[in-house]
Design a protein around this motif. Structure first.
Motif, PDB file in Angstrom:
ATOM      1  N   THR A 171      50.104  41.411  34.469  1.00 46.92           N
ATOM      2  CA  THR A 171      49.078  40.646  35.816  1.00 46.92           C
ATOM      3  C   THR A 171      48.735  39.312  35.093  1.00 46.92           C
ATOM      4  OG1 THR A 171      47.764  41.116  37.212  1.00 46.92           O
ATOM      5  CG2 THR A 171      47.039  41.923  34.978  1.00 46.92           C
ATOM      6  N   ARG A 179      45.112  38.241  39.596  1.00 53.75           N
ATOM      7  CA  ARG A 179      45.262  38.667  40.779  1.00 53.75           C
ATOM      8  C   ARG A 179      44.555  40.089  40.841  1.00 53.75           C
ATOM      9  NH1 ARG A 179      51.560  37.356  43.120  1.00 53.75           N
ATOM     10  NH2 ARG A 179      52.136  38.599  41.533  1.00 53.75           N
ATOM     11  N   LEU A 188      44.866  42.175  44.622  1.00 53.94           N
ATOM     12  CA  LEU A 188      46.400  42.894  44.832  1.00 53.94           C
ATOM     13  C   LEU A 188      46.607  44.066  43.758  1.00 53.94           C
ATOM     14  CD1 LEU A 188      48.564  39.749  45.399  1.00 53.94           C
ATOM     15  CD2 LEU A 188      47.848  41.645  47.109  1.00 53.94           C
ATOM     16  N   ARG A 191      45.987  47.618  45.690  1.00 58.27           N
ATOM     17  CA  ARG A 191      47.595  47.960  46.075  1.00 58.27           C
ATOM     18  C   ARG A 191      48.375  48.651  45.035  1.00 58.27           C
ATOM     19  NH1 ARG A 191      51.033  43.156  47.954  1.00 58.27           N
ATOM     20  NH2 ARG A 191      49.789  43.192  49.985  1.00 58.27           N
ATOM     21  N   ASP A 249      55.259  45.556  39.654  1.00 54.18           N
ATOM     22  CA  ASP A 249      54.781  44.204  39.655  1.00 54.18           C
ATOM     23  C   ASP A 249      53.275  44.315  40.230  1.00 54.18           C
ATOM     24  OD1 ASP A 249      57.110  43.041  38.873  1.00 54.18           O
ATOM     25  OD2 ASP A 249      57.838  42.510  40.640  1.00 54.18           O
ATOM     26  N   ASP A 250      52.427  43.590  40.020  1.00 50.45           N
ATOM     27  CA  ASP A 250      50.918  43.777  40.170  1.00 50.45           C
ATOM     28  C   ASP A 250      50.650  43.574  41.761  1.00 50.45           C
ATOM     29  OD1 ASP A 250      51.160  40.973  40.451  1.00 50.45           O
ATOM     30  OD2 ASP A 250      49.738  40.579  38.844  1.00 50.45           O
ATOM     31  N   ASP A 251      51.724  42.943  42.480  1.00 50.56           N
ATOM     32  CA  ASP A 251      51.419  42.689  44.000  1.00 50.56           C
ATOM     33  C   ASP A 251      52.166  43.969  44.643  1.00 50.56           C
ATOM     34  OD1 ASP A 251      53.744  41.637  43.165  1.00 50.56           O
ATOM     35  OD2 ASP A 251      53.496  39.820  44.595  1.00 50.56           O
ATOM     36  N   ASP A 252      53.182  44.831  44.123  1.00 51.30           N
ATOM     37  CA  ASP A 252      53.697  45.544  44.735  1.00 51.30           C
ATOM     38  C   ASP A 252      53.317  46.959  44.924  1.00 51.30           C
ATOM     39  OD1 ASP A 252      55.494  43.720  45.559  1.00 51.30           O
ATOM     40  OD2 ASP A 252      56.748  43.886  43.986  1.00 51.30           O
ATOM     41  N   TYR A 270      56.416  43.363  48.150  1.00 48.40           N
ATOM     42  CA  TYR A 270      55.907  42.529  49.065  1.00 48.40           C
ATOM     43  C   TYR A 270      56.243  41.038  49.045  1.00 48.40           C
ATOM     44  CZ  TYR A 270      52.654  45.975  50.661  1.00 48.40           C
ATOM     45  OH  TYR A 270      52.141  47.214  51.138  1.00 48.40           O
ATOM     46  N   GLU A 327      56.184  37.588  47.839  1.00 49.57           N
ATOM     47  CA  GLU A 327      55.392  37.234  46.717  1.00 49.57           C
ATOM     48  C   GLU A 327      54.437  35.938  47.021  1.00 49.57           C
ATOM     49  OE1 GLU A 327      57.938  36.106  43.517  1.00 49.57           O
ATOM     50  OE2 GLU A 327      59.139  38.032  43.569  1.00 49.57           O
ATOM     51  N   LYS A 328      53.297  36.132  46.441  1.00 48.03           N
ATOM     52  CA  LYS A 328      52.121  35.034  46.382  1.00 48.03           C
ATOM     53  C   LYS A 328      52.758  33.939  45.492  1.00 48.03           C
ATOM     54  CE  LYS A 328      47.639  34.060  45.323  1.00 48.03           C
ATOM     55  NZ  LYS A 328      46.319  34.599  44.484  1.00 48.03           N
ATOM     56  N   GLN A 370      52.634  31.612  42.503  1.00 49.10           N
ATOM     57  CA  GLN A 370      51.813  31.564  41.406  1.00 49.10           C
ATOM     58  C   GLN A 370      52.218  30.453  40.441  1.00 49.10           C
ATOM     59  OE1 GLN A 370      51.518  35.477  39.435  1.00 49.10           O
ATOM     60  NE2 GLN A 370      49.434  35.148  39.589  1.00 49.10           N
TER      61      GLN A 370
END
Length: 261
Positions: A58, A61, A64, A68, A149-152, A253, A255-256, A258
């Motif tokens: 990470t 973030r 997220l 999440r 992943d840190d956003d999934d 999700y 992806e944001k 970065q």
């Protein structure tokens, strides 16, 4: 001082050299990896109720990550896991937010400096998070490794489903399908067999510690190959027994961006 034409000439020559050397490099790596995997199969045997190491890299973030990704791990139907989260030199309150979970299975380590990634946005995307991802593998102690992943987020039965499928069939690595957000609130399914670059998501994989010797290659950008896809390709070329289960095991999700961070 070199002219612009000279710069282009030497750049193209370097690119050709890289493309020429890549197959040779792959061949040598494949031979080495195959030998190590064969040796590890003799050392590491499957056990009942094995520890699973969930690995998250990470970078700044925390929302997220803590709203999440981490909750999706904590609500797993299979609870014998450790959650190893590695910060790519996070500069915010990531650690403080993680402490609020008050769960001893969560282990956070923040790298003292960020990984060295290419300046070009696309090339950086190919290898982003490689440094913390490799540190997570190094610190893991489980018999099985599950990247996230840190956003999934995992499905609630992610570990249970993949682990049972792997152990019942004596696989070294398994993967399933994910719901992939292709546009805001628009979802498709991703995942198929045989294993190829466009049929697998990073967070859909569970693999044995017999393959833990493999690491993410931060130089993948030189060959225009995503770092996680190279890892799975190397496992396949090393002779890993790979299985695919036609089940949704998580949400990937949109992806944001970065790239500028």
């Amino acid at each position: 001082m070199m002219s612009w034409d000279d710069v282009k000439f030497y750049s193209e020559m370097y690119a050709r050299r890289i493309r020429y050397m890549y197959p040779i490099k792959n061949h040598l790596e494949s031979r080495r990896n195959k030998k190590i995997l064969e040796e590890n199969r003799l050392k590491y045997k499957n056990t009942e109720n094995p520890l699973v190491s969930v690995l998250i890299a990470t970078y700044n973030r925390p929302e997220l990550l803590t709203e999440r990704a981490v909750p999706s791990v904590l609500r797993q139907t299979y609870q014998n896991f450790e959650l190893i989260i590695i910060g790519d030199h996070c500069t915010n309150d990531t650690e403080e937010r993680l402490k609020k979970f008050k769960d001893e299975r969560i282990k956070f380590f923040n790298l003292p400096e960020r990984g060295k990634y290419p300046e070009d946005p696309h090339k950086r995307w190919l290898v982003a998070g490689t440094a913390p991802a490799n540190k997570a593998i190094e610190l893991s102690s489980g018999e099985w490794l599950a990247p996230l992943d840190d956003d999934d987020e995992f499905s609630d039965d992610h570990i249970e489903t993949l682990l049972k499928f792997a152990t019942d069939n004596d696989y070294d690595m398994v993967y399933g399908k994910v719901r992939m957000e292709t546009e805001p609130d628009k979802w498709d399914e991703l995942g198929s067999y045989p294993l190829e670059g466009s049929c697998i998501s990073h967070m859909a994989v569970l693999y044995s510690s017999r393959l833990k010797f493999m690491k993410y290659d931060i130089n993948c950008w030189k060959y225009i190959e995503p770092v996680d896809l190279k890892m799975w390709r190397q496992m396949k070329e090393a002779g890993a027994r790979i299985g695919f289960i036609n089940r949704i095991v998580g949400n990937h999700y949109l992806e944001k961006n970065q790239e500028k961070e």
